[in-house]
Structure formats: structure tokens, C-alpha cells
Enzyme design. Structure first.
Site, PDB file in Angstrom:
ATOM      1  N   GLU A 182      38.153  37.206  36.424  1.00 20.62           N
ATOM      2  CA  GLU A 182      39.153  37.234  37.508  1.00 20.62           C
ATOM      3  C   GLU A 182      40.579  37.186  36.959  1.00 20.62           C
ATOM      4  O   GLU A 182      41.434  36.483  37.480  1.00 20.62           O
ATOM      5  CB  GLU A 182      38.923  36.076  38.491  1.00 20.62           C
ATOM      6  CG  GLU A 182      37.605  36.167  39.226  1.00 20.62           C
ATOM      7  CD  GLU A 182      37.485  35.196  40.397  1.00 20.62           C
ATOM      8  OE1 GLU A 182      38.337  34.303  40.536  1.00 20.62           O
ATOM      9  OE2 GLU A 182      36.542  35.348  41.200  1.00 20.62           O
ATOM     10  N   GLU A 253      29.944  38.297  42.168  1.00 19.66           N
ATOM     11  CA  GLU A 253      29.863  36.965  42.775  1.00 19.66           C
ATOM     12  C   GLU A 253      29.845  37.084  44.287  1.00 19.66           C
ATOM     13  O   GLU A 253      30.877  37.316  44.902  1.00 19.66           O
ATOM     14  CB  GLU A 253      31.065  36.086  42.362  1.00 19.66           C
ATOM     15  CG  GLU A 253      31.050  35.629  40.930  1.00 19.66           C
ATOM     16  CD  GLU A 253      32.171  34.634  40.620  1.00 19.66           C
ATOM     17  OE1 GLU A 253      32.761  34.047  41.555  1.00 19.66           O
ATOM     18  OE2 GLU A 253      32.457  34.443  39.426  1.00 19.66           O
TER      19      GLU A 253
END
Ligand SMILES: *[C@@H]1O[C@H](CO)[C@@H](O)[C@H](O)[C@H]1NC(C)=O
Ligand SMILES: *[C@@H]1O[C@H](CO)[C@@H](O)[C@H](O)[C@H]1NC(C)=O
Ligand SMILES: *[C@@H]1O[C@H](CO)[C@@H](O)[C@H](O)[C@H]1NC(C)=O
Ligand SMILES: *[C@@H]1O[C@H](CO)[C@@H](O)[C@H](O)[C@H]1NC(C)=O
Ligand SMILES: *[C@@H]1O[C@H](CO)[C@@H](O)[C@H](O)[C@H]1NC(C)=O
Ligand SMILES: *[C@@H]1O[C@H](CO)[C@@H](O)[C@H](O)[C@H]1NC(C)=O
Ligand SMILES: *[C@@H]1O[C@H](CO)[C@@H](O)[C@H](O)[C@H]1NC(C)=O
Ligand SMILES: *[C@@H]1O[C@H](CO)[C@@H](O)[C@H](O)[C@H]1NC(C)=O
Ligand SMILES: *[C@@H]1O[C@H](CO)[C@@H](O)[C@H](O)[C@H]1NC(C)=O
Ligand SMILES: *[C@@H]1O[C@H](CO)[C@@H](O)[C@H](O)[C@H]1NC(C)=O
Ligand SMILES: *[C@@H]1O[C@H](CO)[C@@H](O)[C@H](O)[C@H]1NC(C)=O
Ligand SMILES: *[C@@H]1O[C@H](CO)[C@@H](O)[C@H](O)[C@H]1NC(C)=O
Length: 713
Positions: A182, A253
Site C-alpha cells: 500500500e 485484501e
């Protein structure tokens, strides 16, 4: 003759290559990953090896497989594996190779998210704290010292996997790897260093030549051939797609819940909502979905990041103990079966999309010869709706998707839950209710003269403790000469908890919370004229795990003063302070099962609300295989050890908005327990608490009706 031998050799090698698929390994195109040339639609689940025990792994992986998963995804936890530069630990719960081989043995694939920055609600985002003291280091940007250590660890892991033959390109189970994590969330903070670092990280990873693709999650500018993937709860709606038509649409995710912090309530995401968004993602060309977490497990020891509770993603399809959480696990299992029954058509067919009403739409995947799959979507969150599809009427539940693997019959609707709920039940197996069950060790409140480390400023806490302890004592001595006899002590802290003592007498404490960076302790204190000792115990409940410039974060006390009024105050901020890292009991390792220092323990005799006391008792291992948990709801705040192993921090006094502790039950893994002799339980308690109400329990799940009859029995 020689020619003939050569021919045989060449044939054998190419046959081997064909069987193992060495030449292909894992590739991809715009539709999906291809494993040894075969197109794949994959369901995956995150299970983090250090958040459970090797003894639990086979059962967790088996339940994941039975739940319809093809892949287990895990991060790699740098700070566990490299506690000192160049010193490695892959033993016990840290045995990454054993974990991967167990997955392989059960016939599943692995997605290995090396990071090595992982966030993951893991202390310091997975970075070993020694990185902080590398001269000139700036984490996660185009910075030579950082890049050196990142490359060093990434290489170490990749080489280890290769040596064990674990990449799919070698016939092993690893089909995907992740570099960074991320990063786009912080990229802009680093100016030009950000994009340069992304390029470098991708290049570095690719140069390791694993033969399987790399992903960067939430990274729109992931350089080719690295695949940018989606994280979130609604990636079918939010993901604009990969940054090249030649890359598949992957969801790394899919949050089945959300991490929980002290003071927070559990985040409950329904089975229906998860199923809806998974199905939508598949209908919109997705070909890989990973549940984060499929099993969350336990943040043992001090591994949780700031304010994060010890149980991790307990609301996942497998709960903290590895028990099925129903209806979530069963509903998703049925969803996976419905999709798998038609995955060939989904992967080979041509997609079309059409409206079925104001809030309704359909997706069809159709092969030239035969196969046809339809998804009928109702986005109306309130009403059932009838839609017409290919001359037939279908009733769709509110906010749901029906799956028609043959374009005719509905085999699954995301809102129609066919699985019976279950409930978790705790059975009390032992009490600790007699004073005689306990011994104590009183920790020492140090004064200025007792602590050798001196400084004329308030030191930053993390750099002082080097993450060896949650605790840092700030002590000072001052001459009091203000006019009032009961001034207010005002302490501004950037740590998480502060306890103040004057001349070793406890006068009170305060704490912050996950969402604000600092808090203030304000207490009236009694001081005498002349010399007074002030000792402040500053406590961190995990290091931060996210954001840019982690190496520059400030924790600890910022400002200390005594106030009589706004005009009249005595600042101690620039006084001489003396420091002690950690509690005496930590130094003596009183939590260890066998120690030569156990003369320190004395009979409990009395229950007190005294601060900073260590307690010790013993218990027998409950019979059977059911998971074991301690009920600590009568306690305050501290940490617990069983047979010398920490099962995590507890913080009962920090209540959620409904007035309850965020976590009262604490998992004691079976493998921490002994077969024959007694187990040793040790707690360090910061804030009082009643030991005599602690209980030891076993945990089972029972379906709704059973659990009702049991609780009335
Ligand atoms: C990583 O660094 C260690 C020293 O910390 C060194 O011994 C080792 O050779 C390095 N490995 C790589 C792959 O750079
Ligand atoms: C799915 O893929 C097909 C074929 O590449 C493309 O035409 C279509 O637009 C894609 N649909 C979505 C929702 O991405
Ligand atoms: C659901 O049905 C009710 C009653 O028929 C109607 O008033 C309402 O507008 C409908 N809701 C939506 C979102 O269409
Ligand atoms: C639907 O019905 C119409 C007329 O009855 C017919 O022409 C058409 O082929 C049918 N479509 C399908 C997909 O069966
Ligand atoms: C599917 O639907 C068709 C027509 O609606 C029906 O003839 C067939 O038996 C159904 N198949 C299954 C497996 O239910
Ligand atoms: C619902 O449950 C029943 C009984 O367990 C099972 O036979 C059936 O296949 C399930 N339905 C779906 C859609 O999986
Ligand atoms: C089953 O559990 C869900 C929450 O997961 C709840 O909303 C639902 O009401 C429960 N159903 C029954 C029959 O208890
Ligand atoms: C961290 O502590 C070391 C001593 O361990 C000291 O030399 C260094 O200056 C400190 N760094 C910061 C940023 O406070
Ligand atoms: C604290 O101790 C000092 C001596 O060490 C004494 O002079 C002072 O009065 C004490 N203060 C309080 C509040 O008891
Ligand atoms: C403490 O000293 C620093 C400089 O060393 C100064 O900037 C600061 O204002 C002082 N704080 C107080 C409260 O006196
Ligand atoms: C006993 O205490 C000493 C410090 O006083 C410590 O170094 C040692 O490790 C402890 N021994 C054990 C077995 O815990
Ligand atoms: C236990 O506590 C009681 C009341 O708090 C006190 O009277 C008694 O002396 C204490 N006993 C011991 C052994 O400390």
C-alpha cells in the site's frame, strides 16, 4: 550411441520440464494468472504464521481448503526473523518454510507478501527497530541505507524459498509475491523519492528472478510487469482495474472485518455483504480474491501495533482459536463452490453486461460452444425484485446477486444464507479464587537516584527503549518553591499511558487512544517544600505501524509542569531527567518458568489495588483438544505469560462505547501447555485488578439451537 544418449537426455529433460512446468512457472494475461500454462480463478485467504502455532497450522489450512480456498496468503515478518542485523530466527512460530510446506502438503498455493514493510497492525509495521539507528536512514523512499537493508532481507527470503524449491517455477506452491505494501498511501510525502523508490523496488524484486509474478497492492503506478492490485471491502465497485490491459484483476485484501483497538467495538461484516462483493468482483472480470483475514489469530507478546488488541480479526471465517465462524465460513464455502462449478466458462467465455431494471443489472459469460454463466444483480437494498432474463422471471433478494452457472438455474444467491449460525461457548475449567493459589513480586518504583541514564531533555521513548520494553521510567527531582501546597501536575505525553508517582506513592494516571496522537495527564499533587521526587512511568501499547517517516515519530513525554495558577508554574521539561528502561521484573525475567531469581516471589496474603505487581500461579492442562482461554475480565492492564511464553497484552480497564472491555478472553495455545506437569501462569498488573476472579476455560462452538439448550441446561 552417443547421439542416442543425448537424445534420451534431451527427451527426459523436456519431459521433466513439461511435468513440472518449469518453463512457464506462473504467467498472466488480462484475464487471469496462468499456473503452468493453466488459467486459474483463485480464492485465497490470509493466515499469518506467527499469529498461531505450528501445531495449529495443519488444522487451519485444512479448514481453509474445506472452505473452498486455493491459496493461503501471508506476510513475512521481518522483525521476527532478523532481530539483529544479519542474525536470523526461523524457529517455532517463525518457521516460514515449515508453514509453506504444510500448505503445499495440503495441495494449496501460496501468495508470499514479503513487503518487507507490511503494516499489518504489527509493531513497527514489521520493521526491526535496529533500522532506526542506521545512520542517515529514511524508510520507504529512495534512500541508500534503507534500500540496502530492504534488498538484503528480501534477497534472504527469496533465496531461502529457492533453496527449498518453493516457487511454482520450481514445482513449489508459491504462485505470487508482493513487494512493498500500500505504498501509494504515503508516496506523495516523499516527493520525487517516492516514484523513484517504486521503480527501484520493482526492479530489485524482478531481479531476484523467482519465475512467479510480483504484485504491488494499492499502487496505481506499479511498473510493468508488476501487477497493481486492490485492497478494500468493495473492490468490484472501487477498483479502476490494473494499469495495463495485459494484467489480471486481483483483489489482495478483501477485509472480512477490521482490526480492533482498545476502546473499540468489534467490526462485524455480514456473510451476505462479503459474498455480494466477492461475486460482483468475479462478475466484473476479477480472477483472484483474498480474504484478509481468513484466520486472524493472536498478537502474542508485544507484537500488536499501537493500541491494537491481542486478538486479531476474530470475526474472520475462522475465529481467533481457529474455530469455524458461522454462517460466514459456510456461506463463503457455498459461494466458492458455485463459482468453481462454472469457472472454466468464466475464464474462457466472453463477457457482456446489460441492464435488468433501474437498480438491477446482469453479467453473462458465454463460450462459443456451450458454456454460459449469468450473474443477476439487485442493487436495491430494500426490496425484493423480479427481473426478466432470457424469457424467465427471477426473484432477487434485496442487495444480492444470483449465480446461474448454466444461465438458467440459480444455484446461489449472495443474500440467501443456507448455513446455520453458531455460537462460541466457554466452559470454566479452573478457578484461581484462593489467595493461596498466588504469589506476588512487587516491582520497584525507581527514584531519580536509582536510575543511571541521565539527560537534560525529555527523551524520545522508542529510541530510548529500543523496543525492548513497553515501559520507560522518567524520573526527576525538584526543589519546590511555589506558593500553593497542592499544585496540578500537568504531563503532556505522546506515548499511550502515563502513571505518576511522587516519592514512590502513586498519584494517578491517564491514557490516550488510537485516534489521537497525544494526551494530557492532569492531577492535583501534594508536594513538600524542599526536594521532591517525581517518577513517571510512560507506557506504549505497541509501536506505530503506518504512515510516512516512521523513523522520525516522537513518543514519550513532551512537557511536564506543576501549576498553581496560569501565572504561577514550575516547568520540569528542561530539568535533568533520569531514565530506566523496562520494569525490574522484566530485567529479572520473573515471567520465566525456571529462574534462579525466584526467591523474589512471596505469598500473596492479601488482595491490594497496588500498582505494578507481578503475580504467579499454576494450573493443569484441561483435558481434550478444545482451545484454551483465560478470562481476565476482572483485571486492569498488563501482560500475561504461560510457561514463560507471552500470550499478549491485556487492557480490561479501557472500555468501549458500550462500557465493556474490548477483549476479556485471552487465547492460550495448546502447544504452550504441558502434558504432565503443572503450567505456570504469570501476569504483570499495572492497574489493580482482582486476580481471584480469573478463570481458565475451554472453548467450543455449537449451532444456535444447541447453544440455547446448553445454556439453559
Ligand atoms: C546482508 O547483510 C549481512 C550483514 O548484515 C551480510 O552478511 C549479507 O551478506 C547480506 N546479504 C545480502 C544478500 O546482501
Ligand atoms: C471484462 O472483460 C471484457 C473483455 O476483456 C471487457 O470487454 C469488459 O469491459 C470487462 N468488464 C469489466 C466490468 O471490466
Ligand atoms: C421499495 O418498495 C417500496 C414499496 O413498494 C417503495 O416505496 C420504495 O420506493 C422501494 N424502494 C426502492 C429503493 O425502490
Ligand atoms: C425468448 O422468447 C422469444 C419469443 O418467445 C424467442 O424468440 C427467443 O428466442 C427467446 N429467447 C431465449 C433466450 O430463449
Ligand atoms: C435447469 O433449468 C432447466 C430449465 O429451466 C431444467 O430443465 C433443468 O432440469 C435444470 N437443471 C438443474 C440441474 O436443475
Ligand atoms: C444448503 O444446505 C443444504 C443442506 O446442508 C445443501 O444440501 C444445499 O446444497 C445447500 N445449498 C447451497 C446453495 O449450497
Ligand atoms: C445469525 O447471525 C447473524 C449475524 O452474523 C444475525 O444477523 C442473524 O440474525 C442470526 N440468525 C439467527 C437465526 O440467529
Ligand atoms: C537515539 O539514541 C541514540 C543512542 O542510543 C542517540 O545516539 C541518537 O542520537 C538518538 N536518536 C534520536 C533521533 O534521538
Ligand atoms: C519526598 O521525599 C523527600 C526526601 O527524599 C522529602 O524531603 C519530601 O518532603 C518528600 N515529599 C513528599 C511529598 O512526601
Ligand atoms: C526547554 O529548552 C528548549 C531549548 O533547549 C526551549 O526551546 C524550550 O522553550 C524550553 N522549555 C521550557 C518549558 O522551558
Ligand atoms: C536473574 O536476574 C538477572 C539480573 O539480575 C538476569 O540477568 C538473569 O537473566 C535472571 N535469570 C533468569 C534465569 O531469569
Ligand atoms: C490484609 O488486608 C487487611 C485489610 O486491608 C489488613 O487489615 C491486613 O493487615 C492485611 N494482611 C496482611 C498480611 O497484609
Amino acid at each position: 550411441m552417443e547421439k542416442w544418449m543425448d537424445f534420451v537426455m534431451v527427451m527426459m529433460v523436456s519431459l521433466l520440464t513439461f511435468i513440472v512446468g518449469e518453463e512457464d512457472g506462473v504467467t498472466y494475461d488480462g484475464r487471469s494468472l496462468l499456473i503452468h500454462g493453466q488459467r486459474k480463478l483463485l480464492f485465497s485467504g490470509s493466515i499469518h504464521y506467527p499469529r498461531s502455532t505450528p501445531k495449529m497450522w495443519p488444522d487451519l489450512i485444512g479448514k481453509a481448503k474445506e472452505g473452498g480456498l486455493d491459496v493461503i496468503q501471508t506476510y513475512v515478518f521481518w522483525n521476527l526473523h532478523e532481530p539483529q542485523p544479519g542474525q536470523y530466527d526461523f524457529s517455532g512460530r517463525y518457521d516460514l518454510v515449515r508453514f509453506i510446506k504444510e500448505i503445499q502438503a495440503q495441495g494449496l498455493y501460496v501468495c508470499l507478501r514479503i513487503g518487507p514493510f507490511i503494516e499489518s497492525e504489527w509493531t513497527y509495521g514489521g520493521f526491526p527497530f535496529w533500522l532506526h539507528d542506521v545512520p542517515g536512514i529514511v524508510y520507504r523512499t529512495d534512500n541508500e541505507p534503507f534500500k540496502f537493508y530492504m534488498q538484503n532481507f528480501t534477497t534472504k527470503i527469496v533465496n531461502m524459498m529457492k533453496a527449498e524449491g518453493l516457487y511454482a517455477s520450481q514445482g513449489g506452491p508459491i504462485i505470487l509475491s508482493q513487494i512493498e505494501n500500500e505504498y501509494q498511501n504515503v508516496e506523495r510525502s516523499f516527493g520525487v523519492g517516492g516514484p523513484q523508490y517504486v521503480q527501484w523496488a520493482a526492479k530489485m524484486a524482478l531481479s531476484l528472478d523467482t519465475g512467479v509474478p510480483w504484485v504491488m497492492c494499492k499502487q496505481t503506478d506499479a511498473p510493468d510487469p508488476v501487477i497493481n492490485t486492490c485492497n478494500g471491502m468493495r473492490c468490484g465497485e472501487t477498483f479502476p482495474g490494473p494499469n495495463s490491459p495485459n494484467k489480471p484483476k486481483l483483489w489482495t485484501e478483501d477485509w472480512t472485518s477490521f482490526y480492533q483497538v482498545y476502546g473499540g467495538l468489534p467490526y462485524i461484516r455480514s456473510a451476505q455483504d462479503i459474498a455480494f462483493h466477492v461475486t460482483l468482483f468475479i462478475a466484473r472480470n476479477g480472477s483472484y480474491v483474498n480474504y484478509y483475514m481468513y484466520h486472524g489469530g493472536t498478537n502474542f507478546g508485544r507484537t500488536a501495533s499501537a493500541y491494537v488488541i491481542t486478538a486479531y480479526y476474530d470475526q474472520a471465517p475462522l475465529d481467533e482459536y481457529g474455530l469455524l465462524r458461522q454462517p460466514k465460513w459456510g456461506h463463503l464455502r457455498e459461494l466458492h463452490a458455485a463459482i468453481k462449478s462454472c469457472s472454466s466458462t468464466l475464464l474462457q467465455g466472453v463477457q457482456s453486461n446489460f441492464s435488468l431494471g433501474k437498480l438491477q443489472e446482469g453479467y453473462v459469460f458465454e463460450e462459443e460452444h456451450g458454456g454460459c454463466v449469468a450473474f443477476l444483480i439487485n442493487n436495491d437494498g430494500v426490496n425484493n425484485t423480479n427481473v426478466q432474463f432470457r424469457n424467465k422471471t427471477y426473484e432477487l433478494l434485496p442487495k444480492s446477486i444470483s449465480i446461474l452457472p448454466d444461465c438458467q438455474n440459480v444455484t446461489f444467491n449472495t443474500a440467501n444464507v443456507n448455513t446455520t449460525n453458531n455460537t462460541r461457548i466457554y466452559f470454566n475449567r479452573q478457578n484461581f479464587s484462593s489467595i493461596d493459589d498466588w504469589e506476588k513480586f512487587e516491582d520497584v518504583i525507581p527514584n531519580f537516584d536509582d536510575t543511571p541514564l541521565r539527560s537534560n531533555t525529555l527523551l524520545e521513548q522508542m529510541n530510548t527503549t529500543k523496543d525492548k520494553s513497553d515501559y520507560l521510567w522518567y524520573t526527576t527531582r525538584f526543589e519546590y518553591n511555589l506558593s500553593c501546597s497542592e499544585p496540578t501536575l500537568v504531563v503532556e505525553s505522546r506515548a499511550h499511558v502515563a502513571h505518576a508517582f511522587v516519592n514512590t506513592t502513586y498519584i494517578g494516571g491517564a491514557h490516550g487512544n488510537h485516534d489521537v496522537k497525544s494526551f494530557t495527564l492532569e492531577l492535583p499533587v501534594t508536594v513538600n517544600e524542599g526536594t521532591n521526587n517525581l517518577s513517571i512511568l510512560s507506557v506504549m501499547v505497541g509501536l506505530p505501524d503506518s504512515g510516512a517517516y516512521l523513523e522520525k515519530r516522537f513518543a514519550g513525554l513532551r512537557d511536564v509542569e506543576l501549576q498553581c495558577s496560569e501565572q504561577e508554574s514550575l516547568s520540569l521539561t528542561n530539568s535533568t531527567w533520569a531514565y530506566q528502561v523496562g520494569l525490574l521484573g522484566e530485567k529479572l525475567q520473573v515471567y520465566k518458568e525456571q529462574n534462579s531469581n525466584d526467591t523474589e516471589w512471596t505469598p500473596l496474603e492479601n488482595i491490594t489495588t497496588q500498582m505494578l505487581v507481578w503475580y504467579k500461579s499454576t494450573f493443569e492442562t484441561p483435558e481434550g483438544d478444545d482451545p484454551v482461554a483465560l478470562d481476565l475480565s476482572s483485571m486492569g492492564k498488563g501482560e500475561v505469560w504461560v510457561n514463560g511464553q507471552s500470550i499478549g497484552r491485556y487492557w480490561i480497564l479501557f472500555h468501549d462505547s458500550k462500557g465493556n472491555p474490548s477483549q476479556s478472553m485471552y487465547h492460550v495455545p495448546r502447544s504452550f501447555l504441558k502434558d504432565k506437569s503443572e503450567n505456570v501462569l504469570v501476569l504483570v498488573e499495572e492497574g489493580g485488578g482482582n486476580l481471584l476472579s480469573i478463570t481458565l476455560n475451554t472453548v467450543v462452538v455449537a449451532n444456535f439451537h444447541q447453544s440455547r439448550s446448553k445454556s439453559f441446561a
